[in-house]
Design an enzyme around this catalytic site. Structure first.
Site, PDB file in Angstrom:
ATOM      1  N   CYS A 117       8.929  51.192  60.269  1.00 22.35           N
ATOM      2  CA  CYS A 117      10.281  51.427  60.830  1.00 22.35           C
ATOM      3  C   CYS A 117      10.473  52.871  61.290  1.00 22.35           C
ATOM      4  CB  CYS A 117      11.344  51.055  59.818  1.00 22.35           C
ATOM      5  SG  CYS A 117      11.170  49.370  59.224  1.00 22.35           S
ATOM      6  N   HIS A 257      17.588  54.529  61.874  1.00 19.50           N
ATOM      7  CA  HIS A 257      17.001  53.203  61.657  1.00 19.50           C
ATOM      8  C   HIS A 257      18.001  52.351  60.876  1.00 19.50           C
ATOM      9  CE1 HIS A 257      14.614  49.870  60.671  1.00 19.50           C
ATOM     10  NE2 HIS A 257      14.496  50.179  59.388  1.00 19.50           N
ATOM     11  N   ASN A 287      17.468  44.070  61.275  1.00 24.55           N
ATOM     12  CA  ASN A 287      16.521  45.179  61.156  1.00 24.55           C
ATOM     13  C   ASN A 287      15.379  44.942  62.148  1.00 24.55           C
ATOM     14  OD1 ASN A 287      14.477  46.926  60.422  1.00 24.55           O
ATOM     15  ND2 ASN A 287      14.730  46.611  58.217  1.00 24.55           N
TER      16      ASN A 287
HETATM   17  O1  UT7 Z   1      13.349  48.709  57.273  1.00 30.39           O
HETATM   18  C1  UT7 Z   1      12.521  49.169  56.267  1.00 30.39           C
HETATM   19  C2  UT7 Z   1      13.291  49.576  55.118  1.00 30.39           C
HETATM   20  N1  UT7 Z   1      13.900  48.435  54.481  1.00 30.39           N
HETATM   21  C3  UT7 Z   1      14.998  48.628  53.783  1.00 30.39           C
HETATM   22  O2  UT7 Z   1      15.504  49.711  53.751  1.00 30.39           O
HETATM   23  C4  UT7 Z   1      15.541  47.475  52.985  1.00 30.39           C
HETATM   24  C5  UT7 Z   1      16.137  47.993  51.708  1.00 30.39           C
HETATM   25  N2  UT7 Z   1      16.638  46.986  50.824  1.00 30.39           N
HETATM   26  C6  UT7 Z   1      17.774  46.277  51.051  1.00 30.39           C
HETATM   27  O3  UT7 Z   1      18.390  46.403  52.082  1.00 30.39           O
HETATM   28  C7  UT7 Z   1      18.316  45.412  49.953  1.00 30.39           C
HETATM   29  O4  UT7 Z   1      17.646  45.697  48.745  1.00 30.39           O
HETATM   30  C8  UT7 Z   1      18.210  43.893  50.242  1.00 30.39           C
HETATM   31  C9  UT7 Z   1      19.186  43.523  51.340  1.00 30.39           C
HETATM   32  C10 UT7 Z   1      16.797  43.539  50.641  1.00 30.39           C
HETATM   33  C11 UT7 Z   1      18.572  43.096  49.005  1.00 30.39           C
HETATM   34  O5  UT7 Z   1      19.887  43.413  48.590  1.00 30.39           O
HETATM   35  P1  UT7 Z   1      20.174  43.769  47.079  1.00 30.39           P
HETATM   36  O6  UT7 Z   1      21.601  43.987  46.950  1.00 30.39           O
HETATM   37  O7  UT7 Z   1      19.265  44.906  46.698  1.00 30.39           O
HETATM   38  O8  UT7 Z   1      19.782  42.436  46.361  1.00 30.39           O
HETATM   39  P2  UT7 Z   1      18.724  42.234  45.179  1.00 30.39           P
HETATM   40  O9  UT7 Z   1      17.353  42.271  45.692  1.00 30.39           O
HETATM   41  O10 UT7 Z   1      19.094  43.131  44.043  1.00 30.39           O
HETATM   42  O11 UT7 Z   1      19.085  40.765  44.737  1.00 30.39           O
HETATM   43  C12 UT7 Z   1      20.360  40.434  44.145  1.00 30.39           C
HETATM   44  C13 UT7 Z   1      20.445  38.934  44.014  1.00 30.39           C
HETATM   45  C14 UT7 Z   1      19.197  38.305  43.393  1.00 30.39           C
HETATM   46  O12 UT7 Z   1      19.600  37.202  42.616  1.00 30.39           O
HETATM   47  P3  UT7 Z   1      19.699  37.317  41.033  1.00 30.39           P
HETATM   48  O13 UT7 Z   1      18.320  37.686  40.578  1.00 30.39           O
HETATM   49  O14 UT7 Z   1      20.706  38.378  40.766  1.00 30.39           O
HETATM   50  O15 UT7 Z   1      20.124  35.949  40.615  1.00 30.39           O
HETATM   51  C15 UT7 Z   1      18.426  37.812  44.586  1.00 30.39           C
HETATM   52  O16 UT7 Z   1      17.583  36.738  44.276  1.00 30.39           O
HETATM   53  O17 UT7 Z   1      20.560  38.365  45.318  1.00 30.39           O
HETATM   54  C16 UT7 Z   1      19.555  37.365  45.489  1.00 30.39           C
HETATM   55  N3  UT7 Z   1      19.182  37.301  46.894  1.00 30.39           N
HETATM   56  C17 UT7 Z   1      19.823  36.525  47.772  1.00 30.39           C
HETATM   57  N4  UT7 Z   1      20.864  35.693  47.644  1.00 30.39           N
HETATM   58  C18 UT7 Z   1      21.279  35.054  48.740  1.00 30.39           C
HETATM   59  C19 UT7 Z   1      18.189  37.968  47.538  1.00 30.39           C
HETATM   60  N5  UT7 Z   1      18.177  37.626  48.828  1.00 30.39           N
HETATM   61  C20 UT7 Z   1      19.163  36.738  49.006  1.00 30.39           C
HETATM   62  C21 UT7 Z   1      19.642  36.040  50.117  1.00 30.39           C
HETATM   63  N6  UT7 Z   1      20.709  35.213  49.935  1.00 30.39           N
HETATM   64  N7  UT7 Z   1      19.110  36.176  51.334  1.00 30.39           N
END
Ligand code: UT7
Length: 330
Positions: A117, A257, A287
């Site tokens: 990215c 980004h 993204n």
């Molecule tokens: O471009 C390169 C750089 N990339 C980035 O900068 C990405 C950085 N990361 C992020 O933007 C975020 O971490 C994400 C958007 C990927 C994830 O968001 P988050 O708030 O960090 O969610 P999480 O990974 O902590 O997951 C929270 C919950 C989990 O469920 P439990 O374990 O709490 O029951 C996940 O399984 O959300 C769940 N989850 C979803 N639920 C519905 C993860 N993805 C999804 C989804 N829909 N698509």
């Protein structure tokens, strides 16, 4: 007056596919919801390139537009730098296909760079060096990703985040004080494992097992990448401002980004530049990795937001982990 030679962007172009994939569409593919995706990422929809389109088609389209905007033709280019992690093929460089597709001549050195990215900023920085050393007069820098081809549409942690797209800029030397004022690039190779495609390279060549285990798709430790993104995007932005002795209030636009609107909100707060100055496309495009900066820049140029001599701050972070910043006087 004898002024310093800077590298200036003189034309920008983009490729945005017609195919729209909405959060509602994704609800039918994985266990997710429109509400979750909007609230946690700020993304409503993303574009998916049609099956017959390959990365170099998108890149060539964007670069042709950038050349036209600059009033130049393919034969003017001395170099094409293509930032992508979704090349047409592992060999040769996607830039070589682009060179052929736009009809540039063989004196136009063409190569890819893989900084995920942050790739467009890496490309811009390399171009800046060649221009200021007078090794090249015109360079095309492309950020292009066809991420839908390497996304696991069974993995809700990643497939809802990314989209396809391309952006390109043509740069040349300028002695009027406009152009790139600085670039800063960083990598922390101890973090290679938090955002990667596990198989398909020399470490894990393609086999029946790698396919069965879905190792040719993007794997990401989202929370960890989030933490580093917030920290390093802010630090890189501050490094650029400090190096040029520019206070945050003087920045007219931030073209960063776009991985997650929550990341950008925190960067805005930490760096002290309000969100109104951020050029945003994440809601509509998701993204788009290395394409997100040139896509956003092109939009802000087309709609007349960015005016001559305004200050633009760029910052990006991606797999590597690699990140960086650039400050430009438009
Ligand atoms: O471009 C390169 C750089 N990339 C980035 O900068 C990405 C950085 N990361 C992020 O933007 C975020 O971490 C994400 C958007 C990927 C994830 O968001 P988050 O708030 O960090 O969610 P999480 O990974 O902590 O997951 C929270 C919950 C989990 O469920 P439990 O374990 O709490 O029951 C996940 O399984 O959300 C769940 N989850 C979803 N639920 C519905 C993860 N993805 C999804 C989804 N829909 N698509």
């Amino acid at each position: 007056m004898n002024r310093e030679l800077h590298t200036r962007i003189v034309g920008v172009g983009s490729y945005i596919a017609e195919g729209v994939l909405t959060n509602k569409d994704l609800e039918n593919m994985v266990e997710t919801s429109d509400e979750w995706i909007i609230e946690r990422t700020g993304i409503r929809e993303r574009r998916i390139a049609p099956k017959q389109v390959v990365t170099s088609d998108m890149a060539a389209h964007a670069l042709k537009q950038a050349l036209a905007a600059a009033g130049l033709g393919p034969n003017d280019l001395d170099m094409i730098i293509c930032a992508t992690v979704t090349p047409d093929k592992p060999l040769p460089a996607t830039a070589a296909f682009v060179q052929q597709k736009i009809g540039a001549t063989s004196h136009c050195a063409s190569f890819d760079i893989a900084a995920a990215c942050a790739g467009f900023l890496y490309g811009l920085s390399i171009a800046d060096c060649h221009i200021r050393l007078k090794k090249a007069k015109y360079i095309g820098v492309i950020g292009v990703e066809l991420l839908s081809r390497i996304l696991d549409f069974k993995d809700r942690n990643t497939c809802v985040l990314f989209g396809d797209g391309a952006g390109a800029a043509v740069v040349t030397g300028d002695e009027t004080g406009r152009g790139i004022l600085s670039t800063h690039l960083f990598t922390d190779g101890s973090l290679t494992g938090i955002l990667h495609v596990p198989a398909g390279g020399s470490a894990n060549p393609a086999s029946e097992h790698t396919v069965a285990d879905r190792l040719h798709y993007v794997h990401m430790g989202g929370q960890e990448v989030f933490r580093y993104a917030v920290r390093y995007l802010s630090e890189a932005a501050q490094t650029a401002l400090k190096a040029n002795q520019i206070p945050p209030e003087q920045v007219d636009w931030v073209v960063a980004h776009q991985a997650n609107i929550r990341i950008l909100n925190t960067v805005s707060h930490r760096v002290g530049i309000p969100m109104e100055k951020f050029v945003l496309n994440i809601e509509r495009l998701g993204n788009t990795s290395s394409a997100s900066i040139p896509l956003a820049l092109n939009e802000a140029i087309q709609d007349g937001r960015v005016k001559d001599n305004e200050l633009i701050l760029m910052t990006a972070l991606g797999g590597g982990i690699s990140w960086g910043s650039a400050l430009l006087r438009w």
